[in-house]
Design an enzyme around this catalytic site. Structure first.
Site, PDB file in Angstrom:
ATOM      1  N   SER A 125       0.909  -1.163  -0.133  1.00 26.14           N
ATOM      2  CA  SER A 125      -0.203   0.031  -0.064  1.00 26.14           C
ATOM      3  C   SER A 125       0.823   1.102  -0.024  1.00 26.14           C
ATOM      4  O   SER A 125       1.615   1.462  -0.956  1.00 26.14           O
ATOM      5  CB  SER A 125      -1.012  -0.192   1.297  1.00 26.14           C
ATOM      6  OG  SER A 125      -1.882   0.857   1.247  1.00 26.14           O
ATOM      7  N   ASP A 278      -8.652  -4.731  -5.925  1.00 26.10           N
ATOM      8  CA  ASP A 278      -8.290  -3.585  -5.316  1.00 26.10           C
ATOM      9  C   ASP A 278      -8.992  -2.214  -5.950  1.00 26.10           C
ATOM     10  O   ASP A 278      -8.897  -2.176  -7.217  1.00 26.10           O
ATOM     11  CB  ASP A 278      -6.916  -3.200  -5.391  1.00 26.10           C
ATOM     12  CG  ASP A 278      -6.329  -2.191  -4.348  1.00 26.10           C
ATOM     13  OD1 ASP A 278      -7.073  -1.238  -4.106  1.00 26.10           O
ATOM     14  OD2 ASP A 278      -5.337  -2.386  -3.622  1.00 26.10           O
ATOM     15  N   HIS A 307      -8.224  -4.506  -1.644  1.00 30.07           N
ATOM     16  CA  HIS A 307      -6.758  -3.781  -1.304  1.00 30.07           C
ATOM     17  C   HIS A 307      -6.140  -4.704  -0.173  1.00 30.07           C
ATOM     18  O   HIS A 307      -5.009  -4.992   0.129  1.00 30.07           O
ATOM     19  CB  HIS A 307      -6.924  -2.438  -0.880  1.00 30.07           C
ATOM     20  CG  HIS A 307      -5.576  -1.822  -0.355  1.00 30.07           C
ATOM     21  ND1 HIS A 307      -4.658  -1.477  -1.493  1.00 30.07           N
ATOM     22  CD2 HIS A 307      -5.254  -1.442   0.785  1.00 30.07           C
ATOM     23  CE1 HIS A 307      -3.719  -1.116  -0.815  1.00 30.07           C
ATOM     24  NE2 HIS A 307      -3.999  -0.810   0.468  1.00 30.07           N
TER      25      HIS A 307
END
Lengths: 331, 331
Positions: A125, A278, A307
């Site tokens: 991330s 995602d 995600h």
């Protein structure tokens, strides 16, 4: 327990001088030639313990053979942050740090540790944002990068999703422009509620896949996400969010905003690893990036966990991450 | 100008008796046999003028041959709504109406107009929710349905997205639990900012496709969406949102929550029309619905405009809608 590395008078991209403290933790030992090192960066609100999830476990990195440095992002509550900095830079007065600033500081730490070469940089991330920055700006010392559910820059849509959660948090009168007396709980609850819709996929909710996480309802997922974020100070969350919203490997003197040139400068071997569901670090963005990178492979995490799957806590994601790390360390 | 239809003592699913006013507008004339009628339902915050966009234009419905009834949803500011109802049911005290309630009232209007048979019911978004309800509960008088970017029930993920925007609006201290003195502008701005990320696709923003709408930045899209919602009273917005969050064709005495049975009861010819990049009324949900409907076709709007494409304002969506309406009216 980790250590603290101090950088006196670091000059941010915005031109402010600030004494940066980077909190970090190491695993294993550096070899004599200083070239068995791996850097793992942290995600939004994550700290070094969560970064470790990416590379730990039975199929993870062999700590007997590698020297792993887990580095906490600025504003994450352990490195310099709004919540742990004295006046005049405390709370809402804390300086803005870009991903570029973060990684420039991380490089100083890496050199101070005696590391000559990094065999791998990885992160999930926002850790993926930092990983791209490492590959772009520090190719002289990086063999391979593995950005997981990340990107080389924030997309306009990702920026907007973040701006929505920011706006909700700041609406809470308890937030008081960042000068709150106690945590702005209602704002943080709205922040988490909105964020939850983005962090996992439509299918995840339709098929009640949260039961695999020990959760039993949509509301319990919201509570899980709230607990995840409410561990952090609100100004810390907003500091990291600003960093995220301004991420772009090309927004610096070297590239002057030329994104394709910045991607082309990533000579390290790269496995770019988005998740197929995602909603903000999309596979389409990763495809564009890989197209302009000279030594990159697109490798998808096929999952309906969105995600969240890239954080190392979901087995179907971890197995793909493990395999990519093994591939990159084998070369 | 439209007309008002009054239903005295309508009993809601929740068991409250209320005198419902339905605002509606008609186009064309009913034929002698009363069977050339089309019902068009309204979307979230939309009114009859926007519903008309779906069926208007050169390739739209031939008004010389059809009798079109555009019916405003309860809480949309024209039909009975928090904003136009007297005490004790004004503002936050306005009753909750389900999609089932809305369509039950719409049927009474349709019958009062002398209509014997509906050749088509259609609607966009929340209009799609109502369209499914028409097909499910009123199959005795409906030949065809065209739900556009809608669903037969709210998905858990869709519910969550809505709950996020609700939470943001209600955080504004000006909102005051619905008893605001003037519009809670900051709350509505956050509401619109969050909503914007859902209403259009990631690609729409990446490729700056908002220029096709005469907009020049992400921020201008947020402003456009704000203007769209801020036309409405905040309690009206929340009334419609509650209706949306509780949409389910099977949540009634007839089906008792058996969703597949409710879908199987839709005998009308149906074209179910999601957009390939809609982030909340997803194609996956539509596929599941069509699988259980005896006379349905899945027909996608291939577009990067996301949910927004189904409103009739985007040419690439309108041409697909026009063709589907023509197909359904030709049988």
């Amino acid at each position: 327990m980790g250590d603290i590395f101090r950088i006196d008078g670091y000059r941010t991209q915005a031109g402010l001088e600030f004494d940066v403290l980077l909190a970090y933790r190491t695993l294993g030992n550096l070899n004599a030639s200083g070239d068995n090192a791996v850097v793992v960066t942290t995600s939004y609100s994550g700290q070094d313990d969560e970064a470790e999830l990416l590379i730990g476990g039975e199929q993870g990195i062999d700590i007997d053979a590698h020297y792993v440095v887990l580095i906490n992002m600025i504003s994450n509550g352990l490195s310099s942050s709004p919540s742990n900095t004295a006046a005049p830079f405390d709370g809402p007065r804390f300086p803005r740090f870009t991903v570029h600033d973060n990684v420039a500081c991380q490089r100083k730490l890496v050199e101070a540790l005696g590391i000559k070469h990094l065999r791998l940089v990885t992160g999930f991330s926002m850790g993926g944002l930092q990983t791209f920055e490492w590959g772009c700006q520090h190719g002289d010392m990086v063999s391979a990068i593995l950005p997981i559910c990340g990107a080389a820059r924030v997309s306009p849509h990702n920026w907007l999703f973040l701006d929505g959660v920011r706006a909700a948090l700041e609406l809470d009168p308890e937030f008081a422009g960042g000068s709150y007396a106690s945590a702005p709980e209602a704002g943080l609850r709205a922040f988490a509620r909105i964020y939850t819709g983005w962090a996992l996929s439509q299918t995840f909710f339709r098929e009640a896949q949260y039961t695999a996480l020990g959760l039993d309802s949509v509301e319990s997922v919201v509570g899980f996400v709230y607990d995840y974020f409410a561990r952090r100070d609100a100004n810390d969350l907003l500091g990291m969010l600003w960093t995220w919203q301004h991420a772009d490997i090309s927004k610096n003197d070297r590239f002057g905003g030329d994104f394709e040139a910045a991607l082309a400068a990533i000579s390290a071997r790269a496995i770019v690893m988005p998740c197929t569901t995602d909603l903000y670090f999309t596979t389409a963005d990763s495809e564009i990036e890989v197209k302009h990178m000279p030594n990159a492979e697109l490798r998808l995490i096929e999952s309906t966990f969105g995600h969240f799957v890239g954080g190392g806590q979901v087995p179907e994601g971890k197995v793909v991450i493990d395999a990519a790390i093994a591939d990159l360390l084998a070369t």
